[in-house]
Write an enzyme that holds these catalytic residues in place. Sequence first.
Site, mmCIF file in Angstrom:
data_model
loop_
_atom_site.group_PDB
_atom_site.id
_atom_site.type_symbol
_atom_site.label_atom_id
_atom_site.label_comp_id
_atom_site.label_asym_id
_atom_site.label_seq_id
_atom_site.Cartn_x
_atom_site.Cartn_y
_atom_site.Cartn_z
ATOM 1 N N ASN A 39 -10.283 -0.009 0.481
ATOM 2 C CA ASN A 39 -8.823 0.099 0.481
ATOM 3 C C ASN A 39 -8.293 -0.450 -0.851
ATOM 4 O O ASN A 39 -8.357 -1.651 -1.087
ATOM 5 C CB ASN A 39 -8.257 -0.691 1.669
ATOM 6 C CG ASN A 39 -6.731 -0.681 1.718
ATOM 7 O OD1 ASN A 39 -6.062 -0.239 0.795
ATOM 8 N ND2 ASN A 39 -6.187 -1.182 2.811
ATOM 9 N N HIS B 14 -3.369 7.266 3.172
ATOM 10 C CA HIS B 14 -3.777 5.999 2.550
ATOM 11 C C HIS B 14 -5.153 5.626 3.097
ATOM 12 O O HIS B 14 -5.382 5.655 4.305
ATOM 13 C CB HIS B 14 -2.732 4.927 2.874
ATOM 14 C CG HIS B 14 -3.167 3.547 2.532
ATOM 15 N ND1 HIS B 14 -3.812 3.229 1.355
ATOM 16 C CD2 HIS B 14 -3.060 2.372 3.230
ATOM 17 C CE1 HIS B 14 -4.068 1.937 1.329
ATOM 18 N NE2 HIS B 14 -3.632 1.395 2.456
ATOM 19 N N CYS C 89 0.815 -1.224 0.000
ATOM 20 C CA CYS C 89 0.000 0.000 0.000
ATOM 21 C C CYS C 89 0.845 1.268 0.000
ATOM 22 O O CYS C 89 0.336 2.350 -0.297
ATOM 23 C CB CYS C 89 -0.950 0.018 1.193
ATOM 24 S SG CYS C 89 -1.960 -1.443 1.327
HETATM 25 O O1 UT7 Z 1 -3.533 -1.167 3.661
HETATM 26 C C1 UT7 Z 1 -3.133 -1.843 4.802
HETATM 27 C C2 UT7 Z 1 -4.071 -2.996 5.001
HETATM 28 N N1 UT7 Z 1 -4.625 -3.216 6.267
HETATM 29 C C3 UT7 Z 1 -5.279 -2.365 7.089
HETATM 30 O O2 UT7 Z 1 -5.275 -1.200 6.950
HETATM 31 C C4 UT7 Z 1 -6.017 -2.983 8.216
HETATM 32 C C5 UT7 Z 1 -5.741 -2.376 9.557
HETATM 33 N N2 UT7 Z 1 -6.638 -2.961 10.531
HETATM 34 C C6 UT7 Z 1 -7.944 -2.638 10.621
HETATM 35 O O3 UT7 Z 1 -8.426 -1.817 9.881
HETATM 36 C C7 UT7 Z 1 -8.753 -3.263 11.722
HETATM 37 O O4 UT7 Z 1 -7.925 -4.101 12.490
HETATM 38 C C8 UT7 Z 1 -9.968 -4.088 11.215
HETATM 39 C C9 UT7 Z 1 -11.048 -3.157 10.668
HETATM 40 C C10 UT7 Z 1 -9.525 -5.052 10.153
HETATM 41 C C11 UT7 Z 1 -10.592 -4.845 12.388
HETATM 42 O O5 UT7 Z 1 -10.852 -3.983 13.451
HETATM 43 P P1 UT7 Z 1 -10.372 -4.363 14.937
HETATM 44 O O6 UT7 Z 1 -10.805 -3.269 15.821
HETATM 45 O O7 UT7 Z 1 -8.913 -4.669 14.907
HETATM 46 O O8 UT7 Z 1 -11.258 -5.644 15.241
HETATM 47 P P2 UT7 Z 1 -10.821 -7.169 15.482
HETATM 48 O O9 UT7 Z 1 -10.095 -7.740 14.312
HETATM 49 O O10 UT7 Z 1 -10.183 -7.305 16.823
HETATM 50 O O11 UT7 Z 1 -12.236 -7.833 15.541
HETATM 51 C C12 UT7 Z 1 -13.247 -7.435 16.486
HETATM 52 C C13 UT7 Z 1 -14.431 -8.384 16.316
HETATM 53 C C14 UT7 Z 1 -14.020 -9.853 16.346
HETATM 54 O O12 UT7 Z 1 -15.043 -10.579 17.017
HETATM 55 P P3 UT7 Z 1 -14.852 -11.061 18.552
HETATM 56 O O13 UT7 Z 1 -13.636 -11.917 18.530
HETATM 57 O O14 UT7 Z 1 -14.644 -9.794 19.325
HETATM 58 O O15 UT7 Z 1 -16.120 -11.760 18.835
HETATM 59 C C15 UT7 Z 1 -14.035 -10.243 14.880
HETATM 60 O O16 UT7 Z 1 -14.270 -11.609 14.686
HETATM 61 O O17 UT7 Z 1 -15.056 -8.169 15.045
HETATM 62 C C16 UT7 Z 1 -15.185 -9.415 14.356
HETATM 63 N N3 UT7 Z 1 -15.110 -9.183 12.918
HETATM 64 C C17 UT7 Z 1 -16.203 -8.942 12.160
HETATM 65 N N4 UT7 Z 1 -17.502 -8.845 12.451
HETATM 66 C C18 UT7 Z 1 -18.353 -8.579 11.466
HETATM 67 C C19 UT7 Z 1 -14.019 -9.162 12.129
HETATM 68 N N5 UT7 Z 1 -14.364 -8.896 10.864
HETATM 69 C C20 UT7 Z 1 -15.724 -8.757 10.857
HETATM 70 C C21 UT7 Z 1 -16.657 -8.484 9.847
HETATM 71 N N6 UT7 Z 1 -17.952 -8.394 10.177
HETATM 72 N N7 UT7 Z 1 -16.301 -8.275 8.560
#
Ligand code: UT7
Length: 310
Positions: free
Chosen positions: A265, A235, A112
Amino acid sequence: MNAGILGIGRCLPETKLTNFELEQRMDTSDEWIRTMTGIEERRIAGDEQDTSHMAREAAQKAIDDAGIDPTEIGLILVATVTGDQPFPSMSCVIQQEIGAVNAAAMDLSAACAGFMYGVVTAKQFIDSDVYKYVLVVGVEKLSKITNWEDRNTAVLFGDGAGAVVIGKVSEGRGILSFELGADGSGGKHLYQDDYLVMNGREVFKFAVRQMGESAVNVIEKAGLDKEDVDFLIPHQANIRIMEASRQRLELPVEKMSKTIHKYGNTSAASIPISLVEDVEEGRIKDDDVIVMVGFGGGLTWGAIAMRWGK
Ligand code: UT7
């Protein structure tokens, strides 16, 4: 005279994939995606529109916008991690298609942050008078490496391309400072293994820290203060990460580029896609100080401060 941006162009696939459509395909919700990422829909390229097609369209528009002839281009740099094939490179494919017969051509892999790496590399060749014009393209077709069974990543990404022509601009304008960096020890948090795999939490923490730091560093290197910044293009990875960098610069919300809700993204394409929209819609004007900052798999990062205008 500094190196700066002489022309811009982009390509976005027609097909939109909304959060509501994703709700039908996997265990997710529009509310979760919007609240956690800021994304409402993203563009998906069909089988007939591969990476090189999007790259060529964006490149052609940037060349037309710059008002130059393709034969005047000395180098083509395409930043991508999703080329049509490993080789020949996307830059060679489009070199032939746009008729840039005098250009050297190579692809650049910095995920990215690829577009930032591309522009900074182009600047070196312009500053040293090796080439008059360098074409830089950021392009991704992430949909082809997305695991549609993995809700942690499938909701985040989109396809598209953005391109710029870099060359000398008038006194006081152009690229004022830059920063590039990498931390290979973080490679395990974001990589491709057939499909894209990500430890979102770790990437999130890194991004919040690095985006703010790099933005502040380029402002200082340019001899400017935060108050001098007219516009920020982060980004477009996650609205919460983008907001953190905006707050670090103490900028009002209307001074930050935001296209993530429409395009998701798009990795290396996200900054130039946003740049085109902000220029076309009048949010960036001649002589504005703009800061562009990106981060990505590698881990990599890069930032540029520039004064807009030819
Ligand atoms: O260009 C570079 C590429 N990458 C990025 O920029 C990504 C950077 N990271 C992020 O943007 C965030 O980490 C995410 C948006 C991907 C996730 O947010 P988070 O605050 O880190 O949440 P998490 O991964 O800890 O997940 C929280 C909860 C989990 O459930 P439990 O374990 O708390 O029950 C996940 O299983 O959200 C759940 N979850 C979803 N729920 C509904 C994860 N993905 C989804 C989804 N829909 N698509």
